[in-house]
Design an enzyme around this catalytic site. Structure first.
Site, short mmCIF file in Angstrom:
data_model
loop_
_atom_site.label_atom_id
_atom_site.label_comp_id
_atom_site.label_asym_id
_atom_site.label_seq_id
_atom_site.Cartn_x
_atom_site.Cartn_y
_atom_site.Cartn_z
N ARG A 287 0.89 -1.17 0.00
CA ARG A 287 0.00 0.00 0.00
C ARG A 287 0.91 1.21 0.00
O ARG A 287 1.65 1.45 0.95
CB ARG A 287 -0.92 -0.01 1.23
CG ARG A 287 -1.76 1.25 1.41
CD ARG A 287 -2.71 1.45 0.24
NE ARG A 287 -3.65 2.54 0.49
CZ ARG A 287 -3.45 3.80 0.13
NH1 ARG A 287 -2.33 4.15 -0.51
NH2 ARG A 287 -4.36 4.73 0.39
N HIS B 55 1.88 7.02 2.07
CA HIS B 55 0.81 8.01 2.00
C HIS B 55 0.50 8.54 3.39
O HIS B 55 1.05 8.07 4.39
CB HIS B 55 -0.45 7.38 1.39
CG HIS B 55 -1.04 6.29 2.23
ND1 HIS B 55 -0.48 5.03 2.33
CD2 HIS B 55 -2.14 6.27 3.04
CE1 HIS B 55 -1.20 4.29 3.14
NE2 HIS B 55 -2.21 5.01 3.60
N HIS C 54 -3.13 10.59 5.61
CA HIS C 54 -4.56 10.92 5.55
C HIS C 54 -4.84 12.21 6.31
O HIS C 54 -4.09 12.61 7.20
CB HIS C 54 -5.41 9.81 6.17
CG HIS C 54 -5.19 8.45 5.59
ND1 HIS C 54 -5.69 8.07 4.37
CD2 HIS C 54 -4.53 7.37 6.07
CE1 HIS C 54 -5.35 6.82 4.13
NE2 HIS C 54 -4.64 6.37 5.14
N GLU D 168 -6.08 6.91 11.38
CA GLU D 168 -6.32 5.55 10.86
C GLU D 168 -6.10 4.53 11.97
O GLU D 168 -5.00 4.40 12.51
CB GLU D 168 -5.38 5.25 9.70
CG GLU D 168 -5.46 3.81 9.20
CD GLU D 168 -4.50 3.52 8.05
OE1 GLU D 168 -4.37 4.39 7.17
OE2 GLU D 168 -3.87 2.44 8.04
#
Length: 415
Positions: free
Chosen positions: A123, A126, A128, A132
């Site tokens: 994945r 990254h 957000h 999370e």
């Protein structure tokens, strides 16, 4: 004609009065309380028939919607959904499917993602705009994260482990071993989408080469081969041993609190004949400031006792088994819903509910709350700690019987 009309009205009134009296008597019956009476038990075969169109497979998944108990009453929002009906986005390294408030409007506090990473599947790096939280349900995964002080954290996690990355903390995930991994992510924002994240490749692609060169102190040509589209979930190479990756990032120091926690490895707060409850919130998993969670395992025939949560909605992910939940609200309103593996449920804050295991195997439910601490009010525990005579006047029950009500919370009653 006048006499006939008068006789007709009197007769109709008598019939109506008798019906009302019968209805009133019926409304007083235990387990069948409402007026007009509710549920299939109070109907007729002709009225219950459903010539169609029908989808029998879907009906069988939700039998309580076809034949609700007579104690259900009123209308409530749809508090059932399922990852099983959400489309998967599939790429070379794995797949994901999600349920935000757009797909599941009753979920007003958090959103959920079910993700699979194949062996070596990555994945993409990254971050957000939301925090999370995640639970591993299968396989092994390597997680990496960096805190604002430049301290990196790298760990391998397995089934029953959880992680939490605060909003804005950059991270990555990779499936390990022969089986890769699967997990469920919960964001502390109901509209946070897995398909709308801040991706490493996206920023590189959309930054002028001159700026990239100046930013990293290397020639702009260094970046001429960067991907021209984001990677999201891609097939990567098996990473080196955990100790190698940890040593590679050790120069910045160690974060003061771990970003991972073994939820099922902790001592359960409830461990009895009816099942177990494992709990993690900011008191035990200190980095998780916005999410609390519990894994509830309910034995066949057992009952997760009647209770409510005063500080947050409850978002549910049904991991295995078959069960039935009833939710109670003012009105009165009560709705019963069936659940199976992969399904999602929501109980709004402070609304009463209970879960029955209706299958032949253990039910396991992940319950998540957008709150720093887990809070619960158990109905039996409340009544057991209220003045007995007061409770007796409400329920017409002998105080000696009330004294035998189960105490303590949370609770699971065996079948």
């Amino acid at each position: 004609m006048e006499n006939l009309s008068r006789r007709s009205l009197l007769a109709a009134g008598a019939v109506g009065g008798a019906a009302l009296a019968a209805g009133s008597a019926h409304a007083a019956s235990f387990g069948n309380p409402d007026q007009p009476p509710q549920g299939a038990i109070n109907s007729t075969p002709g009225a219950l028939s459903n010539p169609g169109p029908r989808n029998p497979v879907l009906e069988e998944q939700l039998p309580s919607f076809q034949n609700q108990p007579p104690t259900d009453v009123g209308n409530m929002p749809m508090m059932w959904s399922s990852f099983n009906i959400m489309p998967k986005r599939i790429q070379g390294g794995g797949w994901a499917r999600q349920a935000t408030a757009t797909e599941f409007p009753a979920a007003k506090e958090v959103s959920g993602v079910n993700m699979r990473l194949g062996p070596g599947g990555i994945r993409e790096m990254h971050w957000h705009l939301a925090g999370e939280w995640a639970l591993m349900t299968n396989g092994l995964c390597r997680i990496t994260v960096l805190d604002p002080e430049g301290r990196a954290y790298v760990r391998d996690v397995g089934a029953g482990d959880i992680w939490f990355f605060p909003a804005g903390y950059p991270h990555s995930l990779q499936g390990l071993g022969p089986d890769g991994c699967e997990f469920v992510i919960v964001f502390d924002d109901a509209y946070q989408s897995e398909y709308n994240t801040l991706l490493l490749t996206d920023w590189f692609i959309h930054t002028p080469p001159k700026v990239l060169g100046q930013n990293f102190g290397v020639p702009a040509e260094t970046f001429k081969n960067i991907p021209l589209h984001d990677l999201w979930i891609f097939q990567g190479q098996e990473p080196p041993a955990l100790s190698v990756d940890q040593a590679a990032v050790a120069s910045g120091g160690t974060p003061p609190e771990p970003f991972t926690f073994s939820l099922t490895g902790t001592k359960p707060v409830i461990d009895g004949a009816g099942g177990t409850i494992h709990l993690a919130d900011s008191r035990s998993f200190k980095v998780s400031k916005t999410v609390a969670a519990a894994i509830e395992t309910i034995k066949p025939g057992a009952l997760r006792r009647m209770h409510w949560h005063p500080n947050a909605d409850e978002w549910q992910y049904w991991i295995k088994g078959k069960g039935r939940m009833t939710v109670f609200n003012a009105g009165p309103r009560a709705q019963t819903i069936d659940f199976q593996a992969g399904d999602l449920g929501v109980v709004p804050k402070s609304q009463g509910h209970y879960i029955e295991n209706t299958g032949t195997e253990d039910v396991q439910v992940l319950a998540v709350f957008r709150a720093p601490e887990y809070q619960e009010i158990d109905l039996s525990n409340w009544l057991a700690h209220a003045p007995p005579e007061l409770v007796a006047q409400h329920l017409n029950i002998d105080p000696a019987v009330i004294a035998r009500f189960p105490k303590g919370q949370p609770g699971i009653q065996p079948g």
